[in-house]
Structures are given as C-alpha cells and as structure tokens.
Design an enzyme around this catalytic site. Structure first.
Site, mmCIF file in Angstrom:
data_model
loop_
_atom_site.group_PDB
_atom_site.id
_atom_site.type_symbol
_atom_site.label_atom_id
_atom_site.label_comp_id
_atom_site.label_asym_id
_atom_site.label_seq_id
_atom_site.Cartn_x
_atom_site.Cartn_y
_atom_site.Cartn_z
ATOM 1 N NE ARG A 43 -5.460 -1.713 -3.543
ATOM 2 C CZ ARG A 43 -4.161 -1.644 -3.246
ATOM 3 N NH1 ARG A 43 -3.779 -1.217 -2.051
ATOM 4 N NH2 ARG A 43 -3.252 -1.988 -4.138
ATOM 5 C CD GLU A 48 4.233 -1.778 -2.475
ATOM 6 O OE1 GLU A 48 3.795 -2.326 -1.449
ATOM 7 O OE2 GLU A 48 3.517 -1.080 -3.236
#
Length: 226
Positions: A95, A205
C-alpha cells in the site's frame, strides 16, 4: 530455419515484456499473480467498496504487489490450502504511503460517514486512531503485510469469518468470542496456515498478516500501484 527464427523472435519479445513489467517495480518487489497464478484478488482500495467509500490514492490498477520473499512464503500457504480444495483471496498487499495519507484525511473528516453503517457501525470515527484502526504509518507500505481471506475453490465463495473485510470494530479481533463455531474455525484455519509459513497476525483484524522476515522493516514506500 524460418520456424526457428519465428520461435527465437517470440522468445525475445516475451523476455522483453517480462523485463519491462518487472522494471515497473522497485528491486525486491513482484506482482503476486506472477508467482501464484491462480490466487484470487479483490483489491478493494482500487474501487469504492471499502471503508472510505471511494477509490484510494495510489491505486491505478487492480493488482497485488508484494515483496518477493513474502510472496514465496505466501505461495506455500496457497499450496497447502489447495490440497484441501481451498485457496486465498487478497484484498490488499503493498500500500503506497499516499494511500495511508488518504486514510488519515478521511479519518479527520468527521462528517463523512457514508460507510458507517456497513464498516464501523459501533465505533466513533473520532476514535479510529486511538483504537488502532487507522495509523499515520502502515506495515503495508513496507511491502510485506497483506489482507486476505480463504475461499472455497469450487464455488469461489469466501469462508464465513464472522465479519466482512475491513470491518472496524471489536468483532474483527482474533480473540472476539461472539463469533459462532464455524466462524471461529475458519479464522483459526487462516491463522494457523499463515503462521506456519512465517506470517504474524494483527490482533484487531482477522485478515491482516505481516511476514516476520520482511526485508524492508524500516522503509515505507510510496510508488504507485500500476
């Protein structure tokens, strides 16, 4: 002789194309599908189906980029899952830092709650930094962190993990006790196979893993995904 010339020409063209594709990336980075051709991808930040509700800066093509060493480890995960008629689906890998900056800008726009009902219904947007869901730096920008899930190879459907990808809330944590037996089992399967091949989970997560031996532990990249 003519046929040999044609074959030689095709090989040169193919080699040139592969080199040009590789040259788009910094040294040590690869396109995951070049190494794991059958892996599924659904790069959410390229489109609008994500927690900010729009395409994210730095994603100009729907491809997954990763460091070469982490990709080689990921190939082992995929191979083991394939033996069980399962496979991986990638939501995000490398990213760019500019994408992380885009997330920061969105997080400070308190009145922008377009996606709240779907992605963070029980979390106050003002607390996303404090609660660890948004950060000024992301391991993804170092190139060896990945967001993913498991799919059934026959149906291509995702296994039920209890929440959608990028659901910002306590329900996404590995130790959340409110998921049912099937969901807990599916999360445990993903975690066990990722850990087996050198990835470490992020507690908040269920989809988020970082390669332990990541090659660029101190470098945050900002090259565009293309």
């Amino acid at each position: 002789m003519k046929n040999l010339f044609i074959v030689f020409t095709l090989l040169l063209v193919s080699s040139s194309y592969a080199q040009q594709k590789t040259n788009k990336l910094p040294q040590g980075f690869v396109y995951i599908t070049d190494y794991i051709p059958n892996i599924q991808t659904d790069i959410r930040y390229y489109g609008s189906d994500n927690f900010i509700g729009k395409p994210v800066k730095g994603y100009t093509k729907e491809v997954a980029i990763f460091t070469k060493s982490a990709t080689e480890a990921l190939a082992k995960v995929e191979k083991e899952l394939n033996s069980k008629n399962l496979g991986l689906k990638i939501f995000d890998a490398y990213r760019p830092q500019r994408a992380v900056n885009h997330f920061k800008q969105w997080a400070t726009a308190i009145n922008d709650t377009l996606t709240k009902a779907k992605y963070y219904p029980s979390v106050d947007k003002r607390n996303l930094f404090k609660d660890g869901y948004i950060a000024s730096k992301s391991g993804h920008s170092r190139g060896s962190t990945i967001d993913l899930t498991i799919i059934d190879l026959k149906t291509k459907k995702e296994l039920d993990m209890g929440t959608i990808f990028d659901f910002l809330g306590p329900q996404s944590a590995h130790d959340y006790t409110g998921v049912n037996t099937t969901q807990r089992k599916n999360r445990a399967l993903l975690k066990s196979v990722m850990v087996k091949y050198g990835f470490k989970p992020y507690a908040k997560e269920w989809w988020h893993y970082t390669y332990k031996n990541e090659p660029y532990k101190e470098t945050y990249f900002d090259f565009i995904i293309q």
